[in-house]
Design a protein around this motif. Structure first.
Motif, PDB file in Angstrom:
ATOM      1  N   SER A 150      49.743  36.908  40.150  1.00 60.91           N
ATOM      2  CA  SER A 150      48.472  37.587  40.353  1.00 60.91           C
ATOM      3  C   SER A 150      48.557  39.074  40.013  1.00 60.91           C
ATOM      4  CB  SER A 150      48.017  37.443  41.807  1.00 60.91           C
ATOM      5  OG  SER A 150      47.136  38.485  42.151  1.00 60.91           O
ATOM      6  N   PRO A 151      47.714  39.545  39.071  1.00 60.57           N
ATOM      7  CA  PRO A 151      47.729  40.971  38.750  1.00 60.57           C
ATOM      8  C   PRO A 151      47.306  41.834  39.938  1.00 60.57           C
ATOM      9  CG  PRO A 151      45.888  39.863  37.662  1.00 60.57           C
ATOM     10  CD  PRO A 151      46.709  38.795  38.291  1.00 60.57           C
ATOM     11  N   TYR A 152      46.471  41.273  40.821  1.00 61.10           N
ATOM     12  CA  TYR A 152      46.025  42.044  41.985  1.00 61.10           C
ATOM     13  C   TYR A 152      47.192  42.295  42.943  1.00 61.10           C
ATOM     14  CZ  TYR A 152      41.622  40.749  39.947  1.00 61.10           C
ATOM     15  OH  TYR A 152      40.603  40.566  39.046  1.00 61.10           O
ATOM     16  N   CYS A 153      48.062  41.289  43.099  1.00 59.28           N
ATOM     17  CA  CYS A 153      49.253  41.450  43.934  1.00 59.28           C
ATOM     18  C   CYS A 153      50.221  42.430  43.280  1.00 59.28           C
ATOM     19  CB  CYS A 153      49.937  40.106  44.146  1.00 59.28           C
ATOM     20  SG  CYS A 153      48.949  38.937  45.088  1.00 59.28           S
ATOM     21  N   GLU A 154      50.296  42.367  41.955  1.00 60.66           N
ATOM     22  CA  GLU A 154      51.220  43.240  41.240  1.00 60.66           C
ATOM     23  C   GLU A 154      50.885  44.711  41.470  1.00 60.66           C
ATOM     24  OE1 GLU A 154      52.306  41.334  37.407  1.00 60.66           O
ATOM     25  OE2 GLU A 154      52.461  43.414  36.698  1.00 60.66           O
ATOM     26  N   LYS A 155      49.594  45.041  41.588  1.00 53.14           N
ATOM     27  CA  LYS A 155      49.187  46.428  41.859  1.00 53.14           C
ATOM     28  C   LYS A 155      49.915  46.939  43.089  1.00 53.14           C
ATOM     29  CE  LYS A 155      44.268  45.843  40.641  1.00 53.14           C
ATOM     30  NZ  LYS A 155      42.890  46.099  41.066  1.00 53.14           N
ATOM     31  N   ILE A 156      49.959  46.079  44.116  1.00 52.37           N
ATOM     32  CA  ILE A 156      50.544  46.496  45.387  1.00 52.37           C
ATOM     33  C   ILE A 156      52.067  46.624  45.258  1.00 52.37           C
ATOM     34  CG2 ILE A 156      50.581  46.055  47.864  1.00 52.37           C
ATOM     35  CD1 ILE A 156      47.762  46.310  46.511  1.00 52.37           C
ATOM     36  N   GLU A 157      52.676  45.659  44.589  1.00 56.03           N
ATOM     37  CA  GLU A 157      54.126  45.728  44.384  1.00 56.03           C
ATOM     38  C   GLU A 157      54.508  47.025  43.674  1.00 56.03           C
ATOM     39  OE1 GLU A 157      56.321  41.757  43.471  1.00 56.03           O
ATOM     40  OE2 GLU A 157      54.361  41.617  42.495  1.00 56.03           O
ATOM     41  N   LEU A 158      53.728  47.398  42.664  1.00 55.69           N
ATOM     42  CA  LEU A 158      54.022  48.613  41.911  1.00 55.69           C
ATOM     43  C   LEU A 158      53.913  49.849  42.796  1.00 55.69           C
ATOM     44  CD1 LEU A 158      52.181  47.792  38.576  1.00 55.69           C
ATOM     45  CD2 LEU A 158      54.641  48.069  38.876  1.00 55.69           C
ATOM     46  N   ALA A 159      52.821  49.910  43.570  1.00 53.18           N
ATOM     47  CA  ALA A 159      52.625  51.075  44.436  1.00 53.18           C
ATOM     48  C   ALA A 159      53.769  51.192  45.431  1.00 53.18           C
ATOM     49  CB  ALA A 159      51.284  50.985  45.150  1.00 53.18           C
ATOM     50  N   LEU A 160      54.177  50.067  46.009  1.00 52.55           N
ATOM     51  CA  LEU A 160      55.263  50.082  46.994  1.00 52.55           C
ATOM     52  C   LEU A 160      56.574  50.509  46.341  1.00 52.55           C
ATOM     53  CD1 LEU A 160      54.338  46.836  48.966  1.00 52.55           C
ATOM     54  CD2 LEU A 160      54.423  49.150  49.898  1.00 52.55           C
ATOM     55  N   ALA A 161      56.821  50.021  45.126  1.00 50.09           N
ATOM     56  CA  ALA A 161      58.060  50.380  44.428  1.00 50.09           C
ATOM     57  C   ALA A 161      58.083  51.875  44.116  1.00 50.09           C
ATOM     58  CB  ALA A 161      58.195  49.566  43.151  1.00 50.09           C
ATOM     59  N   GLU A 162      56.966  52.383  43.597  1.00 52.15           N
ATOM     60  CA  GLU A 162      56.921  53.802  43.229  1.00 52.15           C
ATOM     61  C   GLU A 162      57.008  54.707  44.456  1.00 52.15           C
ATOM     62  OE1 GLU A 162      56.728  55.494  40.303  1.00 52.15           O
ATOM     63  OE2 GLU A 162      56.717  53.769  38.953  1.00 52.15           O
ATOM     64  N   ALA A 163      56.465  54.225  45.589  1.00 57.20           N
ATOM     65  CA  ALA A 163      56.501  55.032  46.807  1.00 57.20           C
ATOM     66  C   ALA A 163      57.828  54.867  47.536  1.00 57.20           C
ATOM     67  CB  ALA A 163      55.348  54.639  47.732  1.00 57.20           C
ATOM     68  N   GLY A 223      41.024  34.449  53.044  1.00 51.21           N
ATOM     69  CA  GLY A 223      42.112  33.521  52.721  1.00 51.21           C
ATOM     70  C   GLY A 223      42.843  33.838  51.440  1.00 51.21           C
ATOM     71  N   LYS A 224      42.632  35.049  50.868  1.00 52.67           N
ATOM     72  CA  LYS A 224      43.223  35.347  49.556  1.00 52.67           C
ATOM     73  C   LYS A 224      44.457  36.236  49.664  1.00 52.67           C
ATOM     74  CE  LYS A 224      38.945  35.108  46.911  1.00 52.67           C
ATOM     75  NZ  LYS A 224      38.008  35.893  46.094  1.00 52.67           N
ATOM     76  N   VAL A 225      45.166  36.321  48.552  1.00 50.09           N
ATOM     77  CA  VAL A 225      46.222  37.321  48.390  1.00 50.09           C
ATOM     78  C   VAL A 225      45.722  38.348  47.365  1.00 50.09           C
ATOM     79  CG1 VAL A 225      48.203  35.886  48.998  1.00 50.09           C
ATOM     80  CG2 VAL A 225      47.330  35.858  46.652  1.00 50.09           C
ATOM     81  N   PRO A 226      46.238  39.582  47.409  1.00 54.38           N
ATOM     82  CA  PRO A 226      47.261  40.100  48.313  1.00 54.38           C
ATOM     83  C   PRO A 226      46.708  40.451  49.701  1.00 54.38           C
ATOM     84  CG  PRO A 226      46.520  41.864  46.872  1.00 54.38           C
ATOM     85  CD  PRO A 226      45.798  40.606  46.417  1.00 54.38           C
ATOM     86  N   VAL A 227      47.579  40.331  50.703  1.00 51.41           N
ATOM     87  CA  VAL A 227      47.278  40.837  52.049  1.00 51.41           C
ATOM     88  C   VAL A 227      48.535  41.545  52.544  1.00 51.41           C
ATOM     89  CG1 VAL A 227      46.544  40.280  54.387  1.00 51.41           C
ATOM     90  CG2 VAL A 227      46.006  38.724  52.536  1.00 51.41           C
ATOM     91  N   VAL A 228      48.380  42.640  53.275  1.00 43.13           N
ATOM     92  CA  VAL A 228      49.547  43.199  53.947  1.00 43.13           C
ATOM     93  C   VAL A 228      49.345  43.127  55.451  1.00 43.13           C
ATOM     94  CG1 VAL A 228      50.129  44.794  52.087  1.00 43.13           C
ATOM     95  CG2 VAL A 228      48.826  45.626  53.992  1.00 43.13           C
ATOM     96  N   THR A 229      50.456  42.906  56.170  1.00 44.83           N
ATOM     97  CA  THR A 229      50.414  43.095  57.617  1.00 44.83           C
ATOM     98  C   THR A 229      51.210  44.353  57.906  1.00 44.83           C
ATOM     99  OG1 THR A 229      52.413  41.860  58.180  1.00 44.83           O
ATOM    100  CG2 THR A 229      50.356  40.611  58.015  1.00 44.83           C
ATOM    101  N   TYR A 230      50.736  45.133  58.857  1.00 41.19           N
ATOM    102  CA  TYR A 230      51.343  46.432  59.142  1.00 41.19           C
ATOM    103  C   TYR A 230      51.483  46.630  60.628  1.00 41.19           C
ATOM    104  CZ  TYR A 230      51.897  51.526  59.198  1.00 41.19           C
ATOM    105  OH  TYR A 230      52.354  52.797  59.398  1.00 41.19           O
ATOM    106  N   PRO A 267      48.935  46.381  35.904  1.00 38.77           N
ATOM    107  CA  PRO A 267      49.029  44.930  35.681  1.00 38.77           C
ATOM    108  C   PRO A 267      48.088  44.450  34.579  1.00 38.77           C
ATOM    109  CG  PRO A 267      48.901  45.431  38.022  1.00 38.77           C
ATOM    110  CD  PRO A 267      48.597  46.696  37.310  1.00 38.77           C
ATOM    111  N   LEU A 268      46.924  45.055  34.505  1.00 38.90           N
ATOM    112  CA  LEU A 268      45.970  44.683  33.462  1.00 38.90           C
ATOM    113  C   LEU A 268      46.531  45.039  32.089  1.00 38.90           C
ATOM    114  CD1 LEU A 268      43.059  43.747  32.734  1.00 38.90           C
ATOM    115  CD2 LEU A 268      42.439  46.150  32.763  1.00 38.90           C
ATOM    116  N   LEU A 269      47.117  46.230  31.966  1.00 40.21           N
ATOM    117  CA  LEU A 269      47.657  46.669  30.687  1.00 40.21           C
ATOM    118  C   LEU A 269      48.819  45.783  30.256  1.00 40.21           C
ATOM    119  CD1 LEU A 269      47.541  50.560  31.143  1.00 40.21           C
ATOM    120  CD2 LEU A 269      45.833  49.023  30.156  1.00 40.21           C
ATOM    121  N   ALA A 270      49.647  45.355  31.227  1.00 44.65           N
ATOM    122  CA  ALA A 270      50.767  44.463  30.898  1.00 44.65           C
ATOM    123  C   ALA A 270      50.243  43.149  30.331  1.00 44.65           C
ATOM    124  CB  ALA A 270      51.617  44.215  32.129  1.00 44.65           C
ATOM    125  N   ARG A 271      49.119  42.668  30.871  1.00 46.13           N
ATOM    126  CA  ARG A 271      48.540  41.409  30.380  1.00 46.13           C
ATOM    127  C   ARG A 271      47.809  41.591  29.058  1.00 46.13           C
ATOM    128  NH1 ARG A 271      49.829  41.336  35.225  1.00 46.13           N
ATOM    129  NH2 ARG A 271      50.321  39.424  36.372  1.00 46.13           N
TER     130      ARG A 271
END
Lengths: 178, 238
Positions: free
Chosen positions: B13-26, B53-60, B167-171
């Motif tokens: 999912s490109p939407y999930c990838e957005k979050i992974e990228l932000a977390l990695a960069e931070a 019922g969708k992803v991405p979701v974070v619990t904090y 993620p959009l640009l990668a696709r």
């Protein structure tokens, strides 16, 4: 905050209204300048918003008349002008989720219904979705203070009221208010 | 900040990838849990994301539990762009959002523009609901917002603007290099040829730089994405 703030708006636009509501609730002093969208002054696209749309806010720079905007002020366009958010990050996320949901689930289907492009079923589904996000017995969409969640949905609700009470719109079957 | 953070995601999912990228960069430590969206575990909709019922979701926050045993005490945040803002709030020194309000507005305008002018027409083209004209117009619009000669979309630091569009640009890169999609054969290559022109040089320079970032190389599995595209685009338009 003693920086000047000028809002360029169109009085019938719900998007402009969101900003007016937010500024009013925040008690933020500002200048307002009505733009006739059907007859835009030339200086508007040149000096304020090259895309030519409203609402736009100019912030800072010298205190000039709205129809003589200074190149020194910052121009902010786009639908969400923030300032009315809770401090707590989790509540802020709730507010943003609400704003996102309003655009996705209510604005589009309601506009489509009034323009006669589709029946009101999706609008009703959207209303149910938003209803589930609202807190029982509370005055505001999220938390206990007016936020941009309330500002962003209010103009739409005002127009929904007009549609259900006057039946104005392009829907081809006469609809009764629900 | 020692609160637990868990990301529920689907790997393609490109939407999930957005979050992974932000977390990695931070540089934020977090737990990741893959959800098979075609076969979701029951506890996911009940205990993690009852709203959609969708992803991405974070619990904090809340106790440090296993991801498949989520606690009712953690906060649940859904919607990719809402999560990006949330991360910027709870990690204020990560640079994900600048401190200056005007620059923050620029970042938000960019995220809004990327969703409205680029995401929608690009996906519409790949699914052959329309030709790529609107995608090209969107690319021009985004190009107009980019910093001159910058590594990043806004300012001089990686922000949620970069995370939201990457993620959009990668696709997009996959589509123009492999021609995979529902559109007629060759149209993906044709779009790629158009993008080689001088008109889109600034945009393509940004694309190249953003796709070279280690965070993206680590997060984005191109082979998996290509394989996934092949399974969903089995029919071609004539």
């Amino acid at each position: 905050m003693s920086e000047q703030l000028t809002l360029y708006l169109h009085k019938a636009s719900p998007y402009s209204e969101k900003i007016e509501l937010a500024l009013a609730e925040a008690n933020a002093p500002h200048k307002a300048c009505q733009i006739d969208l059907l007859n835009k002054p030339e200086w508007f696209a040149d000096k304020v918003n090259s895309v030519g749309k409203v609402p736009v806010v100019t912030y800072g720079g010298p205190n000039v008349d709205p129809d003589d905007p200074s190149p020194l002020s910052v121009k902010i366009a786009g639908i969400e002008y923030s300032g009315l958010l809770p401090k707590d990050p989790v509540l802020r996320a709730k507010v943003r989720f609400f704003v996102n949901a309003v655009t996705k689930h209510i604005e589009e289907p309601c506009t489509a219904f009034v323009q006669g492009r589709e029946p009101y079923d999706n609008a009703l589904k959207g209303i149910e979705f938003i209803q589930r996000l609202l807190e029982e017995g509370r005055d505001f969409a999220v938390g206990d203070h007016y936020t941009i969640a309330d500002a962003c949905i209010s103009p739409l609700l005002a127009r929904l009221k007009i549609v259900t009470e006057t039946d104005l719109g392009r829907a081809s079957v006469r609809s009764f208010s629900r | 900040m020692s609160e637990q953070l868990t990301l529920y995601l689907y790997k393609n999912s490109p939407y999930c990838e957005k979050i992974e990228l932000a977390l990695a960069e931070a540089n934020v430590p977090y737990k990741a849990y893959q959800i098979d969206i075609w076969n979701k575990p029951e506890w996911f909709a009940t205990n993690v994301n009852p709203v959609s019922g969708k992803v991405p979701v974070v619990t904090y926050g809340g106790p440090n539990v296993d991801p498949d045993d989520p606690s009712p005490l953690s906060a649940k945040v859904a919607e990719s762009n809402v999560i990006l803002e949330f991360l910027a709030d709870v990690y204020p020194d990560s640079g994900l959002l600048p401190k200056d309000p005007v620059l923050r507005a620029k970042v938000r305008f960019f995220v809004n523009a990327a969703t409205k002018h680029l995401e929608e027409p690009c996906y519409a083209f790949v699914q052959w609901r329309e030709p790529y004209d609107n995608a090209l117009k969107g690319i021009e619009f985004i190009q107009g917002l980019l910093e001159e000669d910058g590594d990043f979309a806004v300012g001089d630091h990686y922000t949620i603007a970069d995370a939201s569009i990457s993620p959009l640009l990668a696709r997009l890169k996959i589509v123009i290099e492999t021609d995979i999609g529902k559109f007629p054969v060759g149209m993906g290559y044709k779009l790629g040829e158009e993008l080689k022109g001088p008109k889109y040089a600034k945009f393509m320079k940004y694309v190249q730089r953003i796709l070279e970032r280690p965070s993206l190389k680590k997060t984005h599995d191109e082979e998996s994405a290509i394989a996934f595209f092949k399974t969903i685009f089995t029919e071609r338009a004539q």
